[in-house]
Write an enzyme that holds these catalytic residues in place. Structure first.
Site, PDB file in Angstrom:
ATOM      1  CE  LYS A 157      34.029  40.053  40.589  1.00  0.00           C
ATOM      2  NZ  LYS A 157      34.023  40.217  42.047  1.00  0.00           N
TER       3      LYS A 157
ATOM      4  CG  ASP B 108      32.222  38.333  44.966  1.00  0.00           C
ATOM      5  OD1 ASP B 108      33.275  37.698  45.184  1.00  0.00           O
ATOM      6  OD2 ASP B 108      32.042  39.029  43.948  1.00  0.00           O
TER       7      ASP B 108
END
Ligand code: ATR
Length: 285
Positions: free
Chosen positions: A70, A106
């Site tokens: 990520k 997220d």
């Protein structure tokens, strides 16, 4: 049906075998009869650069990025949206010809999941546990929604640097709390919402929790981002204390829905995604 015109969206990470995203995203594509397919690709750190280049060459339309790439993926992208830049992590990529742009869904996913239970989070007092990748995304999104945030992490230097970074970038600095029982107790007593954004309680360590019932109260809403299992020990403790609970399914679905909308430009079929993800999580039990 898969044909010569089918567009591909990829999941890249390692490991990826247990990911719920492929079934959830393919169910969403089917529901809207979109000519897309979502496939997972195990990609090591060493192959990350090549994987991004390969996706561009093959005309792949987008991707989800998961553990452990990520943050590392950022240097291989051509553009970053503002939120992903702030967070310093990308979980979604949109590819347009030779340009790959990174996003992070997220935080917005967690906020949407929270808002399904708590209508207005503005000025709500929230204690966030964790300061890792997921916590960073959630902390920035909550601050943008004007929640009153406190952060507590096992490694305090990480919560301190996250808090000052949020202060610098948003003008509102969260308060840092230690993970000593007494400090947690006081902070929870003063909070409306408690969010676990650590991996504590995740399979196979399902008996673990950072907070027990005796530290909670009945006016509290407790959210856990862990979705394997859905009923974590933390949520069981919350129920014992008479608190409201929100399991990890909502964040899983809403981050996926936000990614879907980035790739396709269409509204995501949230309920189909939720049902499919839930069924899939029940099967892996
Ligand atoms: P993710 O990207 O999923 O957030 P991560 O960046 O590795 O994963 O972060 C994991 C988080 O869980 C961290 O906040 C970590 O605390 P540390 O920063 O102190 O490592 C937290 N965590 C993991 N195991 C823990 C444990 N046993 N007790 C307390 N916190 C824990």
């Amino acid at each position: 049906m898969i044909s010569s015109t089918t567009k591909i969206v990829a999941l890249i990470g390692k490991p990826i075998q247990h990911s719920i995203s492929p079934v959830m995203q393919n169910a969403a594509f089917n529901e809207l009869e979109l000519d897309y397919v979502y496939l997972s690709f195990e990609v090591t750190r060493e192959k990350l650069r090549e994987a991004i280049r390969g996706m561009k060459s093959l005309g792949i339309k987008g991707a989800n990025v998961t553990i452990p790439h990520k943050s590392a993926v950022i240097k291989h992208l051509d553009e970053l949206d503002k939120t992903a830049k702030r967070i310093g992590a990308v979980n979604t990529i949109k590819i347009n010809g030779t340009k790959a742009k990174g996003y992070n869904t997220d935080g917005v996913g967690a906020v949407k999941a929270l808002e399904e239970a708590v209508k207005n989070i503005k000025n709500k007092k929230i204690l966030l546990l964790g300061a890792g990748g997921a916590a960073r995304a959630i902390a920035f999104s909550l601050t943008e929604k004007s929640a009153k945030l406190k952060i507590s992490n096992r490694t305090q230097s990480k919560s301190e640097s996250l808090a000052s970074e949020i202060g610098e970038k948003t003008g509102t600095q969260p308060i840092v709390i230690t993970q000593k029982k007494e400090d947690m107790k006081t902070a929870i007593k003063e909070s409306d919402i408690l969010i676990n954004s650590t991996s504590v309680g995740m399979h196979p360590h399902t008996d673990k929790t950072l907070v027990e019932a005796k530290l909670m109260h009945e006016n509290l809403t407790v959210m856990d981002i862990v979705y394997n299992p859905l009923r974590t020990r933390l949520l069981e403790e919350a129920e014992k204390a008479g608190a409201d609970t929100i399991d990890g399914l909502g964040m899983l679905v809403h981050q996926g829905a936000a990614s879907f909308e980035i790739w396709t430009g269409r509204s995501a079929p949230i309920e189909i995604m939720r049902e499919t993800a839930k069924k899939s999580l029940e099967e892996i039990k």
